[in-house]
Design a protein around this motif. Sequence first.
Motif, short mmCIF file in Angstrom:
data_model
loop_
_atom_site.label_atom_id
_atom_site.label_comp_id
_atom_site.label_asym_id
_atom_site.label_seq_id
_atom_site.Cartn_x
_atom_site.Cartn_y
_atom_site.Cartn_z
N CYS A 33 0.83 -1.20 0.00
CA CYS A 33 0.00 0.00 0.00
C CYS A 33 0.87 1.25 0.00
CB CYS A 33 -0.89 0.02 1.25
SG CYS A 33 -2.00 -1.37 1.37
N LEU A 34 0.22 2.37 -0.32
CA LEU A 34 0.85 3.68 -0.23
C LEU A 34 0.04 4.50 0.77
CD1 LEU A 34 1.56 4.38 -4.00
CD2 LEU A 34 3.16 3.60 -2.26
N PHE A 35 0.76 5.12 1.70
CA PHE A 35 0.13 5.85 2.80
C PHE A 35 0.55 7.32 2.79
CE2 PHE A 35 0.41 1.49 4.23
CZ PHE A 35 -0.80 1.27 4.85
N LEU A 36 -0.37 8.16 3.22
CA LEU A 36 -0.12 9.58 3.42
C LEU A 36 -0.06 9.83 4.92
CD1 LEU A 36 -0.01 12.52 2.29
CD2 LEU A 36 -2.50 12.54 2.50
N ALA A 37 0.99 10.53 5.38
CA ALA A 37 1.05 10.91 6.80
C ALA A 37 0.00 11.99 7.01
CB ALA A 37 2.44 11.42 7.15
N ASP A 38 -0.85 11.79 7.99
CA ASP A 38 -1.97 12.70 8.22
C ASP A 38 -2.12 12.95 9.72
OD1 ASP A 38 -4.30 14.19 7.99
OD2 ASP A 38 -5.57 12.49 7.47
N GLY A 39 -1.46 13.99 10.21
CA GLY A 39 -1.58 14.35 11.62
C GLY A 39 -1.14 13.26 12.57
N GLY A 40 -0.04 12.63 12.29
CA GLY A 40 0.48 11.59 13.17
C GLY A 40 -0.04 10.19 12.89
N ARG A 41 -0.94 10.06 11.95
CA ARG A 41 -1.42 8.72 11.58
C ARG A 41 -1.23 8.53 10.09
NH1 ARG A 41 -7.04 8.33 9.83
NH2 ARG A 41 -7.77 10.43 9.42
N ARG A 42 -1.27 7.28 9.67
CA ARG A 42 -1.11 6.98 8.25
C ARG A 42 -2.49 6.77 7.63
NH1 ARG A 42 2.83 2.27 7.06
NH2 ARG A 42 1.08 1.15 7.92
N ARG A 43 -2.68 7.37 6.48
CA ARG A 43 -3.94 7.22 5.75
C ARG A 43 -3.66 6.52 4.44
NH1 ARG A 43 -7.74 12.19 3.81
NH2 ARG A 43 -9.47 10.90 3.14
N MET A 44 -4.26 5.35 4.24
CA MET A 44 -4.02 4.57 3.04
C MET A 44 -4.73 5.22 1.85
SD MET A 44 -4.56 0.45 2.49
CE MET A 44 -6.28 0.47 2.95
N LEU A 45 -3.97 5.46 0.76
CA LEU A 45 -4.54 6.06 -0.45
C LEU A 45 -4.55 5.11 -1.64
CD1 LEU A 45 -3.25 9.75 -0.58
CD2 LEU A 45 -5.39 8.87 0.32
N ALA A 46 -3.67 4.11 -1.63
CA ALA A 46 -3.61 3.15 -2.74
C ALA A 46 -3.20 1.80 -2.19
CB ALA A 46 -2.62 3.61 -3.81
N CYS A 47 -3.74 0.75 -2.80
CA CYS A 47 -3.48 -0.61 -2.32
C CYS A 47 -3.48 -1.55 -3.52
CB CYS A 47 -4.58 -1.00 -1.33
SG CYS A 47 -4.45 -2.68 -0.70
#
Length: 111
Positions: A33-47
Motif C-alpha cells: 500500500c501507499l500511505f499519506l502521513a496525516d496528523g500523526g497517523r497513516r492514511r491509506m490512499l492506494a493498495c
Amino acid sequence: MIESEPATAAAFDRLAETFGDVLTRGQMMGRPCLFLADGGRRRMLACLDAEVLGVRLGRTTDAFADALALPGASVFSPGSGRKQFKDWVGLPAVASERWEPLVAQALESAG
C-alpha cells in the motif's frame, strides 16, 4: 502476502517511486500500500490487490466517476470479497497507465 504478476508489481514500484516524497510504502491486509502521513497517523490512499490497484478517490468526486468508467474498473473489493471500499475504485493492471494520474487526484482530494 498477496502476489502480483511481475509487470504489475513493477508498475506499483514506479508509483511508489514517483510519489515517494509524499507517500510511504507499507502493508495492510497482506497487500502493498501507499500511505499519506496525516496528523500523526497513516492514511491509506492506494493498495495493490494482485492485479488490481485500489485508489481512494471519494465516491462523490468526478475522479471517482471517471475512473469507474475505465474498462475493467469497479468499486474496490480486496480479495474479491463482499466488502466494498465505497470511496475506492479498483483499477486493473491493464489500465496501469492511468494509475499515476489517479493517485495524484487521490492526493489532491486528501488535501
